[in-house]
Design an enzyme around this catalytic site. Structure first.
Site, short mmCIF file in Angstrom:
data_model
loop_
_atom_site.label_atom_id
_atom_site.label_comp_id
_atom_site.label_asym_id
_atom_site.label_seq_id
_atom_site.Cartn_x
_atom_site.Cartn_y
_atom_site.Cartn_z
N ARG A 332 0.91 -1.17 -0.18
CA ARG A 332 0.11 -0.14 -0.08
C ARG A 332 0.76 1.37 -0.18
O ARG A 332 2.12 1.08 0.00
CB ARG A 332 -0.78 -0.04 1.25
CG ARG A 332 -0.25 -0.12 2.40
CD ARG A 332 -0.83 0.16 3.84
NE ARG A 332 -0.11 -0.34 5.16
CZ ARG A 332 0.93 0.56 5.58
NH1 ARG A 332 1.01 1.87 5.24
NH2 ARG A 332 1.21 0.09 6.72
N ASP A 576 0.40 49.19 52.76
CA ASP A 576 -0.55 49.29 53.76
C ASP A 576 -1.57 50.22 53.54
O ASP A 576 -2.83 49.99 54.04
CB ASP A 576 0.02 49.81 55.00
CG ASP A 576 -0.46 49.44 56.52
OD1 ASP A 576 -1.47 48.50 56.15
OD2 ASP A 576 -0.22 49.95 57.44
N ALA A 577 -1.65 51.05 52.59
CA ALA A 577 -2.54 52.00 52.35
C ALA A 577 -3.66 51.61 51.61
O ALA A 577 -4.79 51.54 52.23
CB ALA A 577 -2.13 53.27 51.60
N HIS A 578 -3.41 50.78 50.55
CA HIS A 578 -4.30 50.03 50.01
C HIS A 578 -4.79 48.90 50.67
O HIS A 578 -6.06 48.30 50.54
CB HIS A 578 -4.08 49.52 48.52
CG HIS A 578 -3.15 48.81 48.43
ND1 HIS A 578 -3.40 47.31 48.21
CD2 HIS A 578 -1.81 48.35 47.99
CE1 HIS A 578 -2.44 46.35 48.05
NE2 HIS A 578 -1.31 47.16 47.97
N ARG A 648 6.44 39.34 59.64
CA ARG A 648 5.95 39.17 60.91
C ARG A 648 6.89 38.15 61.63
O ARG A 648 6.38 37.27 62.26
CB ARG A 648 4.73 38.50 60.70
CG ARG A 648 3.72 39.15 59.89
CD ARG A 648 2.19 38.63 59.67
NE ARG A 648 1.35 39.28 58.89
CZ ARG A 648 0.49 39.02 57.63
NH1 ARG A 648 1.00 37.83 57.18
NH2 ARG A 648 -0.10 39.66 57.46
#
Length: 1122
Positions: A332, A576-578, A648
């Protein structure tokens, strides 16, 4: 007559150019073959599917032959049926493969539609003699050898006998097919191991198994028999002695009806995986010419021996001593016929058709002396197989298909197109990519380049593996054998495909269908206006204090801070602000936009607080960003100003205890990624925890800033627990421990101006050479006054935030302090106009985060913080939670209860989670963390590359990190999106851009949302870079309606509902448990806060309706109590 025929055809509806061409071809053919059995073919059916069917159809079209496709019920969407002039269903009701093996249906379609010839392709019925005979019996020509030759060559045992008769060397093996395990055992006992089973009636690697020992024999026999039966309808096998490490060389032959047989040289098919060819090469590299001549001569001799007609392949194994052995004939066309066509310029399918029509090879100009090798060709089979999972076939929908093309590249495709469905029913081949070049390395280079251009999304492919093969030195030299893949396991180690664009479309589609991916606390919408980025000067930013730090080290840096004239500021806007005002939700995208301006205009800053604390886990948990990447990118944009993080102590950036080595390693990696100053604190001022953090930061080479958490009021003689003496003694210990800078961290905003004067003045007197840094929150509104008082008393640095990000529970206003200090001995050196421009950016940026803004429920600060002493960020979250639970009008009572709880617990500096009691420093008793083992676990769990930063993220937050990696694997780099798109997705018809990286920008337009399908999905349509794209997205709401979660009925006693939307973290009870009133039932998480649901009554748990990690809406039923 010709004129009349033309007129008649025009009257009947027109005449095609193809028809004219076909008539010319037929006339020429008639003149050249009138002495032979020539019968032209007008219509060809391909009894196959996919790529080979399309290949034959194209050849037929070029020859002016009409084409017919057949297809199974599962192949209605396949491309091959669209490439044919006609297409018909076969095998109705049969399994997928059996449909293409159903000879009666195929013959019926051929007869019903006046088909002249059938091309079998490869696989399926291509080597079935009964099919070739059925064609002949039906009067339909079979494009291939005669039924008898197919039978003889298909029976590998008979083919072997023919080879022996022809004098062609063969491998020792059975003379007839075997059908029992006993026969296999007898052969193995005679010839020894290793042996190999092969299907007697088919090839392609199916039914093939190597057996190396007696213990493997039975299992491999069963597997080979089963595969052969399934693939070819006959499980018969034959056995050969297995040749170790051979080259697999096959010779392409072509014969006609008149006894002419030629070869078209050889192909090297040695690169195989489990006996399946992966890459094919023509001609074989470094093949001795004498060996080539013998191989091709024996192939032709064997073909002539059986009267071979049409195309075929004679396959050999060549050992290390250049001895060769015949193994089989494939009667084939082969999958790899393409490479032979490229190097010989012979169209094998054309030749097959012409030979079937009755033409001779000389008629076609195909004489052996005319066949020459021109360059080198390589074929790769691109399949939907995943190398990372043992080449497991992948299925699904192709969302994107873009091929690699260009000079020297040929593509033979199956059904490779956008929207194609890859089913599990058939071969996984997508496309064959063939490269032709002047030599083997040139062809490999072209092929590698073409593969790199492919973009296939929606299903996994083997392209990364193929690229590894093509880049391998052994392959490029051409010295490969059948063990090449097995002996090069690195070929399987492929980098995952990024697929960023399509993943982002999935994310945007998900948002458009289901809404925000991150929990939205209020219904406020993000602003549709992007913030205005202030103009940034050209060139490098001016030098800042970081230059001193890098040049002279932490000690001299601290001395420079102390000797500085004027007040220094730390900007907390980036952390820290946001965290205090916007639930820590500000994204890296918006931080990066303003970073160049900060670098150029705020170089006098002491530092920028931009990392650590809650931002670390929130980045992964809610923003789906890597915190380390944020640090790296900001460091690149702000090289001149020191960065400061919140550590921390022994808890690093987590909420639990870690082994000491984990804290040390964290600080090392943070320093390597650009962190400079480590603000070390412990919420209870527990010295052992703080000292460990200080040691870790110091050993990493960072600036140590030990921070004393402030509470109470040092000016109030009645507050004796946290007196001035308490703070001075604590400071003595921290200075003794080696801190570079001493900090007062006033988390609740309790430091009044007179207290600041007293405390900072006393510290300055006690430590005249020590830099002092003061941090506060402006909850009561006295923050500016307190910071100025602290500065007058001797503080070197105070914390501020951009005006529009200051006040309330955030830090004091930068503009106010800069203005008040202007022209005094506290002058900050910062221009007010720059502050105004900075403020304008953040005022607009803050509106992007309207759904998280504390002002949705909290309109001002409150001086009662001096009484309840609630820390700033906690005050904001508590206020929001009270409102979400319907207690907004009772917030005063909530604060009072907080105050009473604080007193009951002994007037803590900050309330912590309920943790078990441990004697001594908790981390000291923990075993060191094995980072190597953790890295191995992560690599096994996640496809993406694992970095040291990833390992540290997993050490800090194991589940959060895993969830983050799973999310990014599904949705890609969402940090590239602007904030409004991230939160609510695009509007229909909106056009926007997404920059994946510098120089790579996506231009996207949202087009439409499709209707809900039966699977609960909607198709979302986009235009991306000018091309239509679509993604399928599950509609979670629709699916919930199909399987909805019950609600708790308020009038039914014992039904416990969720008090607020959130995720189930833990379930504290079991069904059937007896519980008392007040007993903890489950824990919910939302907005970083955990809520414990307690039982309102005593009773027995009847039924639990939730599971861990389930997301609940308000009032969703949790459990029933009776």
């Amino acid at each position: 007559m010709t004129k009349l025929m033309f007129q008649l055809r025009v009257v009947k509806g027109g005449f095609s150019f193809l028809g004219v061409r076909r008539m010319a071809v037929l006339n020429a053919a008639h003149r050249s073959t009138q002495h032979k059995d020539y019968k032209p073919i007008k219509k060809v059916m391909v009894a196959n599917r996919g790529e080979i069917a399309t290949r034959v159809f194209r050849a037929c079209t070029e020859l002016g032959i009409r084409t017919v496709a057949v297809y199974s019920e599962q192949d209605t969407g396949q491309m091959h049926r669209q490439k044919a002039d006609e297409a018909y269903l076969i095998g109705k009701g049969l399994p997928p493969v059996q449909a293409y093996l159903h000879i009666p249906d195929i013959i019926k379609v051929a007869k019903d539609n006046e088909v002249d010839a059938i091309h079998p392709g490869y696989g399926f019925l291509s080597e079935r003699a009964d099919f070739a005979q059925a064609c002949a019996d039906a009067g339909v020509r079979f494009i291939g050898p005669s039924p008898e030759v197919v039978r003889r060559m298909g029976d590998k045992v008979e083919a072997r006998a023919i080879a022996i008769d022809a004098g062609v060397p063969v491998v020792p093996g059975t003379s007839t097919p075997i059908t029992s395990l006993t026969e296999a055992q007898e052969f193995a006992n005679t010839y020894g191991y290793p042996i190999i089973f092969k299907a007697a009636y088919g090839g392609g690697g199916r039914g093939m198994r190597v057996v190396r020992s007696y213990e493997e024999l039975e299992e491999n026999y069963q597997r080979a028999f089963s595969e052969a039966l399934s693939a070819f309808g006959n499980g018969a096998l034959f056995i050969e002695r297995f040749i170790e490490r051979p080259r697999h060389i096959e010779v392409q032959i072509l014969g006609d009806k008149y006894g002419n047989v030629i070869h078209l040289y050889e192909r090297d098919c040695s690169i195989q995986r489990r006996h399946q060819k992966v890459v094919e090469i023509a001609p074989a590299a470094h093949l001795d010419q004498h060996l080539r001549d013998r191989l091709t001569s024996d192939a032709v001799k064997l073909a002539k021996r059986v009267g071979y007609e049409n195309a075929g392949t004679v396959e050999f194994l060549v050992d290390k001593q250049d001895k060769y052995f015949f193994i089989e004939v494939n009667s084939r066309l082969q999958v790899e016929h393409t490479v032979t066509e490229e190097i010989t310029d012979v169209d094998l399918v054309h030749a097959q058709i012409h030979v079937t029509e009755g033409k001779s090879l000389p008629d076609l100009g195909l004489k052996q002396e005319n066949i020459r090798i021109n360059g080198s060709a390589i074929q790769c089979r691109v399949t939907t197989e995943d190398p990372a999972r043992g080449f497991q076939p992948d299925t699904g929908r192709i969302e994107v298909f873009r091929s690699g093309e260009g000079m020297g590249i040929r593509l033979d495709t199956a059904s490779a197109f956008q929207g194609a469905l890859i089913s599990p029913h058939y071969d996984s081949l997508l496309v064959k990519v063939i490269a032709h070049g002047k030599d083997h390395p040139t062809a490999a280079s072209k092929l590698n380049r073409a593969l790199a251009e492919f973009r296939i999304r929606g299903v996994k492919t083997n392209i990364p593996f193929l690229q590894n093969v093509l880049s391998n030195d052994q392959f490029l030299y051409g010295a490969v054998d059948t063990q090449f893949i097995d002996e090069n396991p690195d070929l399987i180690l492929t980098r995952p495909v990024q697929n960023r664009a399509q993943k982002l479309l999935h994310f945007l589609g998900h948002i458009m269908v289901n809404g925000p991916i991150t929990p939205i606390p209020v219904k406020a919408k993000p602003s549709t206006v992007d913030p205005i980025i202030p103009q940034v000067p050209l060139g490098e930013p001016p030098a800042g204090f970081r230059e001193i730090l890098l040049r002279e080290g932490p000690e001299r840096f601290a001395k420079a801070i102390r000797n500085h004239k004027g007040l220094l500021l730390m900007d907390t806007t980036f952390r820290d602000a946001h965290q205090s005002l916007l639930a820590t939700r500000v994204r890296t995208h918006d931080l990066k936009n303003i970073s160049p301006f900060v670098a150029h205009r705020f170089s006098p800053l002491f530092s920028i607080e931009n990392w650590g604390g809650a931002t670390f886990d929130v980045a992964m948990r809610f923003l789906y960003e890597c915190p380390w990447k944020r640090l790296q990118e900001m460091r690149d944009l702000i090289p001149n100003i020191p960065f400061q993080m919140l550590l921390r102590g022994a808890n690093a950036v987590g909420y639990t205890n870690y082994p000491d080595n984990a804290v040390h390693k964290f600080c090392e990696i943070a320093k390597e990624n650009g962190m400079d100053i480590f603000r070390v604190f412990d919420s209870l001022n527990y010295l052992p925890n703080m000292i460990l953090g200080m040691e870790a930061a110091g050993n990493a080479g960072g600036v140590v800033e030990a921070s004393i958490s402030y509470t109470g009021d040092v000016c109030d003689p009645n507050r004796t627990k946290y007196s001035l003496d308490y703070y001075l003694k604590l400071a003595d210990e921290l200075v003794k421990a080696g801190t570079h800078i001493l900090s007062i961290k006033d988390m609740a905003g309790l430091l009044k101006p007179n207290s600041a004067t007293l405390l900072i003045g006393a510290l300055r007197d006690r430590f005249p050479e020590m830099p002092l840094h003061v941090h506060t929150h402006d909850t009561a509104g006295a923050g500016v006054a307190s910071m100025l008082a602290a500065a007058e008393a001797g503080a070197d640095v105070v914390d501020v935030a951009a005006d529009s990000m200051s006040g309330m529970t955030s830090q004091p206003s930068m503009g106010a302090i800069v203005a008040c200090a202007k022209g005094t001995n506290l002058d900050t050196g910062i221009e007010l106009q720059d502050v105004y421009d900075y403020n304008e950016y953040w005022e607009m940026a803050r509106q992007l985060y309207a759904p998280f803004d504390c002002t949705a429920t909290m309109k001002s600060g409150n001086a009662d913080v001096y009484e309840n002493e609630i820390p700033g960020g906690q005050y904001t979250n508590l206020h929001f939670q009270a409102h979400s639970m319907g207690l907004g009008n009772k917030f005063k009572a909530v604060k009072k209860a907080y105050t009473e709880a604080n007193k009951l617990l002994g007037d803590l500096i900050k309330v912590l989670k309920d943790l078990p009691r441990i004697e001594g420093r908790p981390g000291a008793s923990l075993s060191p963390l094995d980072f190597d083992e953790l890295e191995r676990e992560l690599r096994a769990r996640h496809v993406d590359e694992i970095t040291p930063e990833d390992v540290m993220s997993a050490a800090m937050y194991p589940k959060v990190f895993d969830d983050f990696k799973d999310f990014t694997a599904q949705f890609g780099p969402v940090e590239c999106l602007n904030t409004r798109l991230f939160l609510e997705g695009p509007k229909i018809a909106e056009v926007f851009q997404v920059e994946l990286e510098r120089g790579k920008t996506l231009h996207i337009k949202a087009l439409a949302l499709g209707d809900l399908n039966m699977a609960g999905q909607r198709e979302v349509f986009f235009e991306m870079n000018g091309q239509l794209r679509s993604v399928l997205v599950k509609d979670t709401q629709a699916m919930k309606e199909m399987h909805f979660h019950p609600k708790a009925l308020k009038d039914v006693k014992g039904q416990i509902g969720a008090p607020m939307p959130g995720k189930v973290l833990d379930i504290k009870v079991k069904e059937g448990s007896r519980i008392e009133k007040g007993k903890q039932l489950c824990v919910l998480s939302a907005m970083k806060m955990e809520t414990v649901v307690n039982s309102p009554m005593s009773g027995t748990v009847k039924k639990i309706y939730v599971t861990r990690d389930m997301h609940l809406e308000g009032d969703d039923l949790i459990l029933e109590i009776e």
